[in-house]
Design a protein around this motif. Structure first.
Motif, PDB file in Angstrom:
ATOM      1  N   SER A  91      -6.827   7.417  -2.634  1.00  0.00           N
ATOM      2  CA  SER A  91      -8.496   7.592  -3.282  1.00  0.00           C
ATOM      3  C   SER A  91      -8.422   9.322  -3.645  1.00  0.00           C
ATOM      4  O   SER A  91      -8.546  10.176  -2.690  1.00  0.00           O
ATOM      5  CB  SER A  91      -9.661   6.704  -1.969  1.00  0.00           C
ATOM      6  OG  SER A  91     -10.845   7.018  -2.865  1.00  0.00           O
ATOM      7  N   SER A  92      -9.627   9.507  -4.826  1.00  0.00           N
ATOM      8  CA  SER A  92      -9.904  10.527  -4.450  1.00  0.00           C
ATOM      9  C   SER A  92     -11.322  10.555  -3.777  1.00  0.00           C
ATOM     10  O   SER A  92     -11.699  12.322  -3.686  1.00  0.00           O
ATOM     11  CB  SER A  92      -9.770  11.084  -6.342  1.00  0.00           C
ATOM     12  OG  SER A  92     -10.997  10.371  -6.551  1.00  0.00           O
ATOM     13  N   ALA A  93     -11.998   9.855  -3.986  1.00  0.00           N
ATOM     14  CA  ALA A  93     -13.501   9.932  -2.844  1.00  0.00           C
ATOM     15  C   ALA A  93     -13.258  10.488  -1.802  1.00  0.00           C
ATOM     16  O   ALA A  93     -11.295  10.051  -1.130  1.00  0.00           O
ATOM     17  CB  ALA A  93     -14.140   9.685  -2.507  1.00  0.00           C
ATOM     18  N   GLY A  94     -13.975  11.421  -0.480  1.00  0.00           N
ATOM     19  CA  GLY A  94     -13.627  11.419   1.262  1.00  0.00           C
ATOM     20  C   GLY A  94     -13.944   9.465   1.221  1.00  0.00           C
ATOM     21  O   GLY A  94     -15.351   9.207   1.788  1.00  0.00           O
ATOM     22  N   VAL A  95     -13.183   8.744   2.187  1.00  0.00           N
ATOM     23  CA  VAL A  95     -13.012   7.877   3.273  1.00  0.00           C
ATOM     24  C   VAL A  95     -12.823   7.241   4.184  1.00  0.00           C
ATOM     25  O   VAL A  95     -11.596   7.975   4.725  1.00  0.00           O
ATOM     26  CB  VAL A  95     -12.628   6.725   2.016  1.00  0.00           C
ATOM     27  CG1 VAL A  95     -12.516   5.273   2.554  1.00  0.00           C
ATOM     28  CG2 VAL A  95     -12.557   6.594   0.287  1.00  0.00           C
ATOM     29  N   ALA A 107      -9.300   7.830   8.344  1.00  0.00           N
ATOM     30  CA  ALA A 107      -9.927   8.381   6.966  1.00  0.00           C
ATOM     31  C   ALA A 107      -8.717   9.310   6.761  1.00  0.00           C
ATOM     32  O   ALA A 107      -7.457   9.589   6.453  1.00  0.00           O
ATOM     33  CB  ALA A 107     -10.929   9.784   8.057  1.00  0.00           C
ATOM     34  N   ASN A 108      -9.196   9.356   4.736  1.00  0.00           N
ATOM     35  CA  ASN A 108      -7.888  10.169   4.217  1.00  0.00           C
ATOM     36  C   ASN A 108      -8.260  11.747   3.881  1.00  0.00           C
ATOM     37  O   ASN A 108      -8.740  11.634   4.763  1.00  0.00           O
ATOM     38  CB  ASN A 108      -8.667   9.652   2.708  1.00  0.00           C
ATOM     39  CG  ASN A 108      -9.317   9.622   1.906  1.00  0.00           C
ATOM     40  OD1 ASN A 108     -10.061  10.700   2.895  1.00  0.00           O
ATOM     41  ND2 ASN A 108      -9.669   9.501   0.586  1.00  0.00           N
ATOM     42  N   HIS A 109      -7.055  11.681   3.578  1.00  0.00           N
ATOM     43  CA  HIS A 109      -6.827  13.304   3.317  1.00  0.00           C
ATOM     44  C   HIS A 109      -8.718  13.905   2.632  1.00  0.00           C
ATOM     45  O   HIS A 109      -8.668  15.660   3.345  1.00  0.00           O
ATOM     46  CB  HIS A 109      -5.870  13.805   2.561  1.00  0.00           C
ATOM     47  CG  HIS A 109      -4.211  13.486   3.655  1.00  0.00           C
ATOM     48  ND1 HIS A 109      -4.219  14.079   4.720  1.00  0.00           N
ATOM     49  CD2 HIS A 109      -3.459  12.928   3.079  1.00  0.00           C
ATOM     50  CE1 HIS A 109      -2.648  13.837   4.645  1.00  0.00           C
ATOM     51  NE2 HIS A 109      -2.802  13.212   3.456  1.00  0.00           N
ATOM     52  N   VAL A 112     -11.066  14.019   5.785  1.00  0.00           N
ATOM     53  CA  VAL A 112     -10.263  15.435   7.150  1.00  0.00           C
ATOM     54  C   VAL A 112     -10.359  17.129   6.013  1.00  0.00           C
ATOM     55  O   VAL A 112     -10.615  17.660   7.013  1.00  0.00           O
ATOM     56  CB  VAL A 112      -9.276  14.618   6.843  1.00  0.00           C
ATOM     57  CG1 VAL A 112      -8.351  16.420   8.198  1.00  0.00           C
ATOM     58  CG2 VAL A 112      -9.255  13.755   7.757  1.00  0.00           C
ATOM     59  N   GLY A 113     -10.149  17.317   4.875  1.00  0.00           N
ATOM     60  CA  GLY A 113     -10.546  18.262   4.319  1.00  0.00           C
ATOM     61  C   GLY A 113     -11.933  18.253   4.741  1.00  0.00           C
ATOM     62  O   GLY A 113     -11.825  19.581   4.707  1.00  0.00           O
ATOM     63  N   TRP A 114     -12.418  17.679   4.161  1.00  0.00           N
ATOM     64  CA  TRP A 114     -13.930  18.065   3.753  1.00  0.00           C
ATOM     65  C   TRP A 114     -14.846  18.178   5.948  1.00  0.00           C
ATOM     66  O   TRP A 114     -15.763  19.000   5.898  1.00  0.00           O
ATOM     67  CB  TRP A 114     -14.795  17.222   3.073  1.00  0.00           C
ATOM     68  CG  TRP A 114     -14.778  17.145   1.628  1.00  0.00           C
ATOM     69  CD1 TRP A 114     -14.798  18.161   0.877  1.00  0.00           C
ATOM     70  CD2 TRP A 114     -14.799  16.278   1.129  1.00  0.00           C
ATOM     71  NE1 TRP A 114     -14.224  18.041  -0.393  1.00  0.00           N
ATOM     72  CE2 TRP A 114     -14.848  16.741  -0.333  1.00  0.00           C
ATOM     73  CE3 TRP A 114     -15.484  15.123   1.172  1.00  0.00           C
ATOM     74  CZ2 TRP A 114     -15.776  16.135  -1.831  1.00  0.00           C
ATOM     75  CZ3 TRP A 114     -15.347  14.718  -0.251  1.00  0.00           C
ATOM     76  CH2 TRP A 114     -15.494  14.826  -0.952  1.00  0.00           C
ATOM     77  N   GLY A 116     -13.374  17.165   8.981  1.00  0.00           N
ATOM     78  CA  GLY A 116     -12.295  17.284  10.100  1.00  0.00           C
ATOM     79  C   GLY A 116     -11.529  16.100  10.571  1.00  0.00           C
ATOM     80  O   GLY A 116     -12.398  14.837  10.417  1.00  0.00           O
ATOM     81  N   GLY A 117     -10.969  15.968  11.066  1.00  0.00           N
ATOM     82  CA  GLY A 117      -9.761  14.383  11.048  1.00  0.00           C
ATOM     83  C   GLY A 117     -10.821  13.047  12.443  1.00  0.00           C
ATOM     84  O   GLY A 117     -11.307  12.428  13.219  1.00  0.00           O
ATOM     85  N   ASP A 118     -11.793  14.565  13.259  1.00  0.00           N
ATOM     86  CA  ASP A 118     -11.971  13.243  15.062  1.00  0.00           C
ATOM     87  C   ASP A 118     -13.963  13.844  13.884  1.00  0.00           C
ATOM     88  O   ASP A 118     -14.374  13.474  16.009  1.00  0.00           O
ATOM     89  CB  ASP A 118     -12.124  14.947  16.154  1.00  0.00           C
ATOM     90  CG  ASP A 118     -10.278  14.695  16.104  1.00  0.00           C
ATOM     91  OD1 ASP A 118      -9.917  13.577  16.078  1.00  0.00           O
ATOM     92  OD2 ASP A 118     -10.193  15.925  16.542  1.00  0.00           O
ATOM     93  N   THR A 119     -14.090  13.939  12.907  1.00  0.00           N
ATOM     94  CA  THR A 119     -15.428  14.002  13.213  1.00  0.00           C
ATOM     95  C   THR A 119     -16.296  12.834  12.381  1.00  0.00           C
ATOM     96  O   THR A 119     -15.754  12.427  11.086  1.00  0.00           O
ATOM     97  CB  THR A 119     -16.085  15.121  12.691  1.00  0.00           C
ATOM     98  OG1 THR A 119     -15.630  16.142  12.958  1.00  0.00           O
ATOM     99  CG2 THR A 119     -17.852  14.913  12.287  1.00  0.00           C
ATOM    100  N   ALA A 120     -16.913  11.709  13.479  1.00  0.00           N
ATOM    101  CA  ALA A 120     -17.325  10.636  13.249  1.00  0.00           C
ATOM    102  C   ALA A 120     -18.226  10.841  11.993  1.00  0.00           C
ATOM    103  O   ALA A 120     -19.239  11.786  12.128  1.00  0.00           O
ATOM    104  CB  ALA A 120     -17.827   9.460  14.145  1.00  0.00           C
TER     105      ALA A 120
END
Length: 795
Positions: A91-95, A107-109, A112-114, A116-120
């Motif tokens: 997906s091109s959106a943040g999911v 979470a997708n890339h 994570v780019g917006w 971070g991977g650990d932020t709920a």
């Protein structure tokens, strides 16, 4: 199966599959695949995901349903979550998917780019009321089936957020973040000008600023801020653009911080909206036609010709760091050949310094008109660093940077000469110390030879051997005199004399030294001024130069000795920096020999330097000449050309005090050396003390000896009649001058004769006493008797 996978990623959470019917497991797998299809809308990805779950479930069921299977968090993450994350990345959106407790499941890339991977998602900080909406979104989604939060601001990005419950019982939440449709030009322009884009614009020579509708700077790149504020790290935000600029008489705009001499600016304004008071994006660059850029070809040539006459090396470079001009002094200081045309300043320096120079040129070319200095090593002279001054300039047309490089060749020459003088002084001090100790030894040897010769007559078996020892000792004494001459510490007996008289007395000796293959020519000029020097030392200078010339002409040749007047006008024309303007009498020795190589010529006056074979030269000849000339107040220069010959020119200042007297040699008679009286001999060297005592006793004197100053004062305190004190100068505990001062308190008229292995010139300050005589070591018995007789005669 999917439920167990999701539950397993929570800390230490477990889910059991044992005992599930196969149909139930299949239903869960189908539900999970449906969830993926609903999120992504791609049936192929959903089928692949379903196949993976069914395969994994089949393997587990095949192991048997009797034993319950427990999935740890890591195992579940390795199978299901990894597959789910791979699916979400399409997906091109943040999911993102969160669990019932709000914990992050996957979470997708893009997400994570917006964030971070650990932020709920519900804990993400949003601007304004967005933060409260994010925290309440999970409850709204579970209550209403979904929650939509449009246009939330997260830092530099605006996003639409949707939240929906998914999974069995809606225990999971699906978060989708998509970019808002509206474009904020002001925000994006500000981010461009203050970020990486602004930095790159500055490197290209462009100054950029974002200005609001009221004319105040919202943001600017570093190039604009530095020029507008006049400070390298200046900040232009919040300042009025109009107040930072002023209009010149030529209609051009300039920065107030740079003054009227600054070049005009080209301004390009880009409005960001159609409103009247809209923010604008400004791009500025220097007008290359300002200042000297408007000069015609003739005027530019005149300016360049004028700069060429400056002794300081100057070069101009443009904004790209490429040379546009350099004067002659710069080329000479940089060590460039006549036809060498470097393109960039970095071409002048060694590789390791290129980056530092290029960075400085680029920074000052695009910043304010400031300057800095940096030490670099030139490619032409990599052994030492030289200072280079770099300054940003404005108003010189294409030039943006000026580089100043001082021609340090003369300074380097002076440094070399100072280092050479320091080295010569250090070696001279060492030579003086060696000569002192050597002279004490030679005094004892020569003295004992003289005593033995008193008991032997010519024809005795030992007479010739004693004479040979004495002759060799005198040769060694001559070597010590050369050491003292080199160190400028020999005792000179200067007289006012004419150079032709000195040449006349030594010419007979020179003819014998030259041999039959070398022709001697002597030429004297007219109106020669008298000089003040030691005639014996000048004779040694002439002999040393003549012997060197003879050795340089093994096949024969011509040796020419010239004397001529050198008035101050002629001296000024010579242009020698180290030859004071004045009247001199010159002595020139010219040979037609092999010459001296250019790399050897600077070293010829160094002590112990010689190009002769081992055993044929000590290396002290020219150093002795140098020392005698310098101690006499003169100057010596050498010029040579290989296969042509060498010339040494000595300049002695003309003496104006008194005319030159006629030299008269005093006749000496051995019968006059006998004396009477009591002598107090003070000498710390036992061998010298013994020889001197025996010599004085043989000439009729009564001798008291003392090994130091304290013992001498004790002898004087006894009240014995002392007619003469002979004392060494340098002694331990109490030296000779101190002993004499104490002795003069009780014996004010006591004559003093100082003896020393050091030269009188070196000890002149310490023996600054009245009515004292000096005798240098080594001395013969006859010389000691003469000195004692002369000292007593002055009583």
């Amino acid at each position: 199966m999917a439920t167990a996978a999701f539950d397993s990623v929570t800390p230490r959470q477990r889910g059991r599959l044992g005992g599930w019917p196969g149909a139930a497991a299949l239903a869960v797998a189908v539900a999970s695949a449906a969830l993926v299809f609903w999120v992504l809308g791609d049936p192929l990805i959903a089928c692949v995901f379903l196949a993976g779950l069914v395969g994994a479930g089949a393997i587990l069921i095949a192991r048997g349903s009797a034993a319950p299977l427990i999935f740890e968090a890591d195992a579940a993450d390795g199978i299901d979550v990894a597959l789910l994350r791979a699916a979400l990345d399409a997906s091109s959106a943040g999911v993102a998917i969160t669990g019932a407790a709000g914990d992050m499941i996957a979470a997708n890339h893009c997400y994570v780019g917006w964030f971070g991977g650990d932020t709920a998602p519900q804990t993400i900080s949003a601007e304004g009321a967005g933060e409260a909406l994010m925290s309440h979104a999970p409850g709204i989604a579970r209550r209403d089936g979904s929650a939509t939060l449009p246009g939330l601001r997260f830092g530099d990005v605006t996003l639409d957020v949707t939240v929906e419950p998914v999974g069995l019982g809606g225990s999971y939440l699906l978060w989708r973040f998509t970019r808002a449709d509206d474009i904020d030009l002001v925000r994006d322009a500000g981010r461009l000008v203050t970020g990486e884009g602004g930095r790159r614009l500055g490197e290209a020579g462009l100054m950029a600023a974002l200005v609001d509708g009221e004319g105040r700077v919202i943001g600017a790149n570093a190039a604009f801020a530095a020029r507008a504020t006049g400070q390298v790290d200046g900040d232009a935000a919040g300042k009025s653009l109009v107040e930072m600029l002023f209009g010149g008489e030529d209609g051009g705009l300039r920065f107030v911080s740079e003054g009227r001499a600054a070049p005009p600016l080209h301004l390009i304004q880009i409005p960001l909206t159609d409103a009247v008071e809209t923010p604008s994006f400004f791009v500025m660059l220097d007008d290359p036609s300002g200042g000297f850029g408007r000069l015609g070809k003739e005027e530019s040539a005149s300016v360049n010709a004028l700069v060429d006459f400056l002794p300081l090396g100057l070069a101009l470079a443009n904004v790209d760091g490429r040379f546009v001009y350099m004067n002659k002094a710069f080329r000479r200081a940089a060590g460039l050949a006549r036809d060498e045309l470097p393109a960039y300043p970095g071409d002048l320096v060694v590789d390791i310094d290129k980056a530092a120079l290029s960075d400085s040129v680029r920074r000052l070319a695009r910043g304010p008109a400031t300057s800095s200095s940096i030490s670099l090593r030139l490619r032409a002279r990599p052994e030492e660093s030289v200072p280079v001054t770099i300054a940003g300039v404005r108003g010189l047309g294409e030039a943006a940077v000026i580089l100043a490089l001082k021609d340090s060749s003369e300074e380097d020459k002076l440094k070399h000469q100072v280092a050479q003088a320091t080295k010569m002084q250090a070696v001279g001090q060492l030579a003086g110390g060696v000569a002192h100790d050597f002279n004490n030894i030679l005094t004892a040897i020569i003295g004992h030879c003289d005593l033995m010769l008193m008991r032997h007559t010519p024809g005795d078996s030992d007479y010739d051997d004693i004479q040979q020892v004495r002759s060799n000792s005198n040769r060694a004494a001559g070597l010590t005199r050369q050491l003292l001459a080199f160190s400028r510490q020999q005792t000179l007996r200067p007289q006012v004399l004419q150079l032709p008289d000195v040449i006349s007395e030594v010419s007979t000796l020179l003819k014998r030294l030259m041999g039959e293959t070398v022709q001697l020519q002597v030429k004297h000029g007219r109106n020669l001024g008298s000089v003040r020097a030691d005639p014996g030392q000048l004779e040694q200078v002439v002999v040393n130069l003549a012997v060197n010339a003879r050795d340089a002409m093994p096949g024969g040749g011509t040796l020419t000795i010239q004397t001529y007047a050198m008035p101050s006008d002629e001296v000024r024309k010579l242009g020698y920096e180290f030859l004071p303007i004045g009247d001199y009498t010159a002595l020139k020795v010219i040979d037609t020999g092999t010459g001296i190589p250019a790399n050897v010529l600077p070293k010829i006056f160094e002590p112990f330097f010689t190009t002769k074979e081992v055993g044929k030269g000590t290396g002290l000849g020219l150093s002795t000449v140098y020392g005698i000339v310098k101690q006499s107040g003169g100057f010596i220069f050498a010029d040579s050309e290989e296969d042509v010959g060498t010339s040494f020119t000595i300049y002695l200042p003309v003496n104006r005090a008194e005319p030159a007297p006629t030299r008269v040699k005093r006749a000496e008679s051995a019968g006059e050396l006998w004396g009477t009286g009591t002598v107090l001999l003070v000498e710390d060297e036992a061998m010298v003390r013994a020889v001197a005592e025996r010599a004085l006793t043989r000439h009729g004197y009564t001798v008291f000896t003392a090994e130091n100053g304290e013992a001498a004062l004790e002898i004087l305190a006894r009240g014995d009649q002392i007619d003469l004190m002979i004392s060494d100068v340098v002694m331990p505990t109490m030296d000779g001058p101190t002993t004499v001062r104490e002795a003069r308190k009780s014996h004010p008229d006591l004559p003093i004769l100082f003896i020393s292995g050091y030269a009188e010139e070196q000890l002149r300050k310490s023996i600054d006493l009245e009515r004292v005589a000096f005798l240098s070591k080594p001395f013969s018995i006859q010389r000691l008797a003469e000195a004692a007789r002369d000292a007593l005669a002055q009583k």
